[in-house]
Design a protein around this motif. Structure first.
Motif, PDB file in Angstrom:
ATOM      1  N   VAL A 146      36.253 -34.923   5.263  1.00 32.31           N
ATOM      2  CA  VAL A 146      35.130 -34.884   6.197  1.00 32.31           C
ATOM      3  C   VAL A 146      34.180 -36.031   5.871  1.00 32.31           C
ATOM      4  O   VAL A 146      33.780 -36.211   4.713  1.00 32.31           O
ATOM      5  CB  VAL A 146      34.372 -33.537   6.114  1.00 32.31           C
ATOM      6  CG1 VAL A 146      33.185 -33.534   7.072  1.00 32.31           C
ATOM      7  CG2 VAL A 146      35.304 -32.373   6.405  1.00 32.31           C
TER       8      VAL A 146
ATOM      9  N   LYS B 160      36.146 -34.971  10.963  1.00 33.89           N
ATOM     10  CA  LYS B 160      36.997 -34.200  10.059  1.00 33.89           C
ATOM     11  C   LYS B 160      38.442 -34.523  10.381  1.00 33.89           C
ATOM     12  O   LYS B 160      38.897 -34.334  11.508  1.00 33.89           O
ATOM     13  CB  LYS B 160      36.750 -32.705  10.227  1.00 33.89           C
ATOM     14  CG  LYS B 160      37.638 -31.846   9.341  1.00 33.89           C
ATOM     15  CD  LYS B 160      37.287 -30.368   9.423  1.00 33.89           C
ATOM     16  CE  LYS B 160      37.877 -29.757  10.655  1.00 33.89           C
ATOM     17  NZ  LYS B 160      37.788 -28.302  10.717  1.00 33.89           N
TER      18      LYS B 160
ATOM     19  N   THR C  70      42.261 -34.707  14.127  1.00 34.62           N
ATOM     20  CA  THR C  70      40.911 -35.183  13.849  1.00 34.62           C
ATOM     21  C   THR C  70      39.941 -34.490  14.791  1.00 34.62           C
ATOM     22  O   THR C  70      40.192 -34.414  15.992  1.00 34.62           O
ATOM     23  CB  THR C  70      40.827 -36.713  14.057  1.00 34.62           C
ATOM     24  OG1 THR C  70      41.789 -37.339  13.208  1.00 34.62           O
ATOM     25  CG2 THR C  70      39.441 -37.234  13.742  1.00 34.62           C
TER      26      THR C  70
ATOM     27  N   THR D  48      41.977 -40.601   3.945  1.00 40.53           N
ATOM     28  CA  THR D  48      42.857 -39.463   3.653  1.00 40.53           C
ATOM     29  C   THR D  48      43.589 -39.613   2.324  1.00 40.53           C
ATOM     30  O   THR D  48      44.089 -38.633   1.786  1.00 40.53           O
ATOM     31  CB  THR D  48      43.894 -39.257   4.779  1.00 40.53           C
ATOM     32  OG1 THR D  48      44.607 -40.473   4.981  1.00 40.53           O
ATOM     33  CG2 THR D  48      43.202 -38.845   6.070  1.00 40.53           C
TER      34      THR D  48
ATOM     35  N   VAL E  98      42.413 -33.819   9.247  1.00 40.52           N
ATOM     36  CA  VAL E  98      43.335 -32.983   8.481  1.00 40.52           C
ATOM     37  C   VAL E  98      44.706 -33.626   8.606  1.00 40.52           C
ATOM     38  O   VAL E  98      45.262 -33.729   9.695  1.00 40.52           O
ATOM     39  CB  VAL E  98      43.363 -31.527   8.994  1.00 40.52           C
ATOM     40  CG1 VAL E  98      44.344 -30.697   8.186  1.00 40.52           C
ATOM     41  CG2 VAL E  98      41.964 -30.913   8.944  1.00 40.52           C
TER      42      VAL E  98
ATOM     43  N   GLU F 135      42.236 -31.976   4.025  1.00 44.93           N
ATOM     44  CA  GLU F 135      41.064 -32.221   4.871  1.00 44.93           C
ATOM     45  C   GLU F 135      40.105 -33.217   4.230  1.00 44.93           C
ATOM     46  O   GLU F 135      39.814 -33.126   3.042  1.00 44.93           O
ATOM     47  CB  GLU F 135      40.332 -30.899   5.121  1.00 44.93           C
ATOM     48  CG  GLU F 135      39.103 -31.036   5.988  1.00 44.93           C
ATOM     49  CD  GLU F 135      38.435 -29.694   6.249  1.00 44.93           C
ATOM     50  OE1 GLU F 135      38.977 -28.923   7.046  1.00 44.93           O
ATOM     51  OE2 GLU F 135      37.386 -29.425   5.631  1.00 44.93           O
TER      52      GLU F 135
ATOM     53  N   THR G 288      48.553 -35.392  11.801  1.00 49.24           N
ATOM     54  CA  THR G 288      47.105 -35.561  11.672  1.00 49.24           C
ATOM     55  C   THR G 288      46.382 -34.997  12.879  1.00 49.24           C
ATOM     56  O   THR G 288      46.760 -35.264  14.017  1.00 49.24           O
ATOM     57  CB  THR G 288      46.742 -37.056  11.525  1.00 49.24           C
ATOM     58  OG1 THR G 288      47.409 -37.588  10.384  1.00 49.24           O
ATOM     59  CG2 THR G 288      45.251 -37.255  11.369  1.00 49.24           C
TER      60      THR G 288
END
Length: 127
Positions: free
Chosen positions: A60, A51, A39, A74, A53, A58, A37
């Protein structure tokens, strides 16, 4: 704006216990256990854009401190909450869950509590 930057997850404590108390299925828990992860947080005054990932996916979220917003996790789940900044900590309260983030040096520390279980996630600033 201490939160501004890109953060990489470096450790997680109490992950399994936290996910179980939140009633996530075993396959989801197993998938997320070794997730990679990153961020990115952008703060401009009271406005935030976060954001995340995780394993290439992804998500947001944008919000303004003190105003109700809907945040998406997520895993794709959404919940309404109000984010506040207290004592240098960003705090979100969602249903029976409390999520705090604070910057200590070059680390972003997250504490996510559900019931009597707290998951602690540490991130290192990478940009």
């Amino acid at each position: 704006m201490a939160f501004n930057g890109k953060w990489k997850l470096i450790s997680t404590d109490n992950y399994d216990e936290f996910m179980k108390i939140c009633k996530f299925p075993d396959d989801v828990i197993a998938k997320g256990r070794d997730a990679v992860t990153e961020t990115t947080i952008e703060q401009t005054g009271d406005k935030f854009v976060v954001k995340a990932v995780t394993n290439g996916k992804e998500v947001v979220n944008s919000f303004t401190l003190g105003q109700e917003t809907s945040l998406t996790g997520t895993l794709g789940t959404s919940a309404k909450c109000i984010a506040v900044l207290e004592g240098g900590k960003l705090i979100y309260k969602v249903d029976k869950l409390t999520h705090t983030q604070e910057v200590k040096g070059d680390e972003l520390i997250e504490n996510v509590t559900a019931g009597n279980v707290t998951m602690i996630r540490k991130h290192k600033r990478v940009a």
